[in-house]
Design a protein around this motif. Structure first.
Motif, PDB file in Angstrom:
ATOM      1  N   ASP A  85     -31.133   1.902   7.639  1.00  0.00           N
ATOM      2  CA  ASP A  85     -31.810   1.182   7.205  1.00  0.00           C
ATOM      3  C   ASP A  85     -32.142   0.652   5.586  1.00  0.00           C
ATOM      4  OD1 ASP A  85     -31.551   3.061   5.201  1.00  0.00           O
ATOM      5  OD2 ASP A  85     -32.654   4.781   5.391  1.00  0.00           O
ATOM      6  N   ASN A  86     -32.566  -0.134   4.966  1.00  0.00           N
ATOM      7  CA  ASN A  86     -33.047  -0.830   4.268  1.00  0.00           C
ATOM      8  C   ASN A  86     -32.122  -0.444   2.565  1.00  0.00           C
ATOM      9  OD1 ASN A  86     -34.113  -3.403   5.601  1.00  0.00           O
ATOM     10  ND2 ASN A  86     -34.893  -1.714   6.969  1.00  0.00           N
ATOM     11  N   CYS A  87     -31.866   0.921   2.839  1.00  0.00           N
ATOM     12  CA  CYS A  87     -31.437   1.231   1.513  1.00  0.00           C
ATOM     13  C   CYS A  87     -30.041   0.200   0.980  1.00  0.00           C
ATOM     14  CB  CYS A  87     -30.072   2.566   2.005  1.00  0.00           C
ATOM     15  SG  CYS A  87     -29.434   2.819   0.260  1.00  0.00           S
ATOM     16  N   GLY A  88     -30.735  -0.296  -0.442  1.00  0.00           N
ATOM     17  CA  GLY A  88     -29.655  -1.219  -0.970  1.00  0.00           C
ATOM     18  C   GLY A  88     -28.258  -1.028  -0.715  1.00  0.00           C
ATOM     19  N   THR A  89     -27.568   0.286  -0.840  1.00  0.00           N
ATOM     20  CA  THR A  89     -25.603   0.062  -0.362  1.00  0.00           C
ATOM     21  C   THR A  89     -25.609   0.152   1.281  1.00  0.00           C
ATOM     22  OG1 THR A  89     -26.447   2.721  -1.438  1.00  0.00           O
ATOM     23  CG2 THR A  89     -23.678   2.866   0.078  1.00  0.00           C
ATOM     24  N   HIS A  90     -26.289  -0.050   2.004  1.00  0.00           N
ATOM     25  CA  HIS A  90     -26.226  -0.707   3.466  1.00  0.00           C
ATOM     26  C   HIS A  90     -26.248  -1.856   3.521  1.00  0.00           C
ATOM     27  CE1 HIS A  90     -28.266   3.759   4.890  1.00  0.00           C
ATOM     28  NE2 HIS A  90     -27.128   4.063   3.918  1.00  0.00           N
ATOM     29  N   TYR A  91     -26.525  -2.532   2.840  1.00  0.00           N
ATOM     30  CA  TYR A  91     -26.395  -4.278   2.689  1.00  0.00           C
ATOM     31  C   TYR A  91     -24.885  -4.524   2.210  1.00  0.00           C
ATOM     32  CZ  TYR A  91     -30.996  -4.491   4.401  1.00  0.00           C
ATOM     33  OH  TYR A  91     -31.860  -4.726   5.311  1.00  0.00           O
ATOM     34  N   PHE A  92     -24.126  -4.239   1.848  1.00  0.00           N
ATOM     35  CA  PHE A  92     -23.231  -4.240   1.173  1.00  0.00           C
ATOM     36  C   PHE A  92     -21.642  -4.593   1.940  1.00  0.00           C
ATOM     37  CE2 PHE A  92     -18.367  -2.966  -0.349  1.00  0.00           C
ATOM     38  CZ  PHE A  92     -18.612  -4.054  -1.402  1.00  0.00           C
ATOM     39  N   GLN A  93     -21.356  -5.924   1.827  1.00  0.00           N
ATOM     40  CA  GLN A  93     -21.253  -6.940   3.332  1.00  0.00           C
ATOM     41  C   GLN A  93     -19.748  -6.153   3.263  1.00  0.00           C
ATOM     42  OE1 GLN A  93     -23.308  -9.154   4.323  1.00  0.00           O
ATOM     43  NE2 GLN A  93     -21.524  -9.834   5.987  1.00  0.00           N
ATOM     44  N   ALA A  94     -19.254  -5.616   3.087  1.00  0.00           N
ATOM     45  CA  ALA A  94     -17.951  -4.994   2.993  1.00  0.00           C
ATOM     46  C   ALA A  94     -17.984  -3.814   4.622  1.00  0.00           C
ATOM     47  CB  ALA A  94     -16.991  -4.247   2.448  1.00  0.00           C
ATOM     48  N   TRP A  95     -17.938  -3.336   4.322  1.00  0.00           N
ATOM     49  CA  TRP A  95     -19.082  -2.097   5.858  1.00  0.00           C
ATOM     50  C   TRP A  95     -19.165  -3.109   7.082  1.00  0.00           C
ATOM     51  CZ3 TRP A  95     -22.386   0.504   8.878  1.00  0.00           C
ATOM     52  CH2 TRP A  95     -23.963  -0.264   8.067  1.00  0.00           C
ATOM     53  N   ILE A  96     -20.133  -4.237   6.911  1.00  0.00           N
ATOM     54  CA  ILE A  96     -20.588  -4.651   8.110  1.00  0.00           C
ATOM     55  C   ILE A  96     -19.370  -5.676   8.946  1.00  0.00           C
ATOM     56  CG2 ILE A  96     -22.796  -6.311   8.458  1.00  0.00           C
ATOM     57  CD1 ILE A  96     -24.086  -6.007   6.322  1.00  0.00           C
ATOM     58  N   ASP A  97     -18.829  -6.305   8.148  1.00  0.00           N
ATOM     59  CA  ASP A  97     -17.949  -6.840   8.358  1.00  0.00           C
ATOM     60  C   ASP A  97     -16.896  -6.093   8.770  1.00  0.00           C
ATOM     61  OD1 ASP A  97     -18.848  -9.303   6.714  1.00  0.00           O
ATOM     62  OD2 ASP A  97     -16.944  -9.379   5.638  1.00  0.00           O
ATOM     63  N   THR A  98     -16.796  -4.878   8.230  1.00  0.00           N
ATOM     64  CA  THR A  98     -16.123  -4.285   8.944  1.00  0.00           C
ATOM     65  C   THR A  98     -15.771  -4.092  10.432  1.00  0.00           C
ATOM     66  OG1 THR A  98     -15.053  -2.801   6.978  1.00  0.00           O
ATOM     67  CG2 THR A  98     -14.098  -1.586   8.646  1.00  0.00           C
ATOM     68  N   LEU A  99     -17.485  -3.293   9.990  1.00  0.00           N
ATOM     69  CA  LEU A  99     -18.056  -3.160  12.124  1.00  0.00           C
ATOM     70  C   LEU A  99     -17.517  -4.130  12.507  1.00  0.00           C
ATOM     71  CD1 LEU A  99     -20.539  -0.338  10.617  1.00  0.00           C
ATOM     72  CD2 LEU A  99     -18.161   0.227  12.018  1.00  0.00           C
ATOM     73  N   THR A 100     -18.543  -5.410  12.192  1.00  0.00           N
ATOM     74  CA  THR A 100     -18.263  -5.888  13.363  1.00  0.00           C
ATOM     75  C   THR A 100     -17.567  -6.996  14.093  1.00  0.00           C
ATOM     76  OG1 THR A 100     -19.297  -7.995  11.519  1.00  0.00           O
ATOM     77  CG2 THR A 100     -20.983  -7.094  12.604  1.00  0.00           C
ATOM     78  N   LEU A 127     -39.787   0.642   4.315  1.00  0.00           N
ATOM     79  CA  LEU A 127     -39.765   1.562   5.340  1.00  0.00           C
ATOM     80  C   LEU A 127     -40.535   2.212   6.822  1.00  0.00           C
ATOM     81  CD1 LEU A 127     -43.119   0.675   3.217  1.00  0.00           C
ATOM     82  CD2 LEU A 127     -41.126   1.713   1.826  1.00  0.00           C
ATOM     83  N   SER A 128     -39.714   2.011   7.645  1.00  0.00           N
ATOM     84  CA  SER A 128     -39.994   2.902   9.263  1.00  0.00           C
ATOM     85  C   SER A 128     -39.137   4.353   9.254  1.00  0.00           C
ATOM     86  CB  SER A 128     -39.304   1.219   9.782  1.00  0.00           C
ATOM     87  OG  SER A 128     -40.181   0.742   9.460  1.00  0.00           O
TER      88      SER A 128
END
Length: 217
Positions: A108-123, A135-136
């Motif tokens: 979801d759009n929680c601010g924590t989820h936009y932390f780039q480090a974890w996104i880079d780890t997965l991608t 709001l979904s």
């Protein structure tokens, strides 16, 4: 409209068994107290006792069509740095490179989820990462899974001592309450804010035998 567009985009690109949903839930010892019960007709249901919330915990769940894959419970809140560590040591091992099963992570759009480090780890490891529209919450089946976990905790609160640590009991509630039948119902129960089914197309294709390759690496 944006919610339906998001669901259509995901449904057109992926299979159901490729999708993983993640989210956090707050919990405390108060979650083990039963809130409903039976009584004789015409009499209120009463239970004497002391309610105690105690220490607050945060739990991160990792959900897919097969059930709750993993749960991480920590005292206090999950911040961006801790979320990155969870991604590395818990989320990443439960996923696989696309196009295998469990290769697409939806948050979801929680601010924590936009932390780039974890996104880079997965991608960087070949996983795909998507964020729901704002709001979904009704698009995320893990929300219903959390309700099932709370119900399991209340029903099995007499077994709480078996787990010793309340964190282990919360984790057991998340894992034990949601297996395939319950997970399928959670996915089917998702809808857009106007009531349009969110993932029925994916579930139908899955029921018809559509499967992704299992990662053997």
């Amino acid at each position: 409209m944006l919610q339906l567009t998001f669901c259509t985009r995901i449904s057109n690109r992926y299979r159901l068994d490729q999708l993983i949903w993640i989210d956090e839930i707050s919990a405390n010892e108060g979650m083990v107290h039963r809130r409903h019960g039976w009584s004789e007709a015409g009499h209120m249901c009463r239970r004497a006792g002391i309610t105690y919330a105690g220490v607050s915990y945060s739990a991160l769940g990792v959900f897919w069509i097969g059930g709750m894959l993993a749960a991480f419970v920590v005292e206090g809140a999950i911040d961006a740095d801790l979320f990155a560590q969870i991604t590395q040591h818990i989320l990443l091992p439960q996923t696989a490179p696309w196009p295998h099963q469990r290769s697409v992570v939806i948050a979801d759009n929680c601010g924590t989820h936009y932390f780039q480090a974890w996104i880079d780890t997965l991608t960087g490891a070949g996983r795909h990462v998507w964020f729901q529209e704002k709001l979904s919450p009704t698009l995320n089946p893990i929300e219903d899974a959390f309700k099932l976990a709370r119900r399991w905790a209340a029903t099995n609160y007499m077994q709480r001592a078996m787990y010793g640590d309340i964190k282990m009991f919360i984790r057991a509630a998340l894992i034990s309450a949601v297996e395939y039948p319950q997970a399928r119902h959670c996915v089917l129960n998702c809808s857009t804010m106007d009531g349009t089914p969110a993932w029925h197309t994916l579930v139908h294709r899955f029921d018809q035998g559509e499967r992704s390759p299992v990662y053997r690496g």
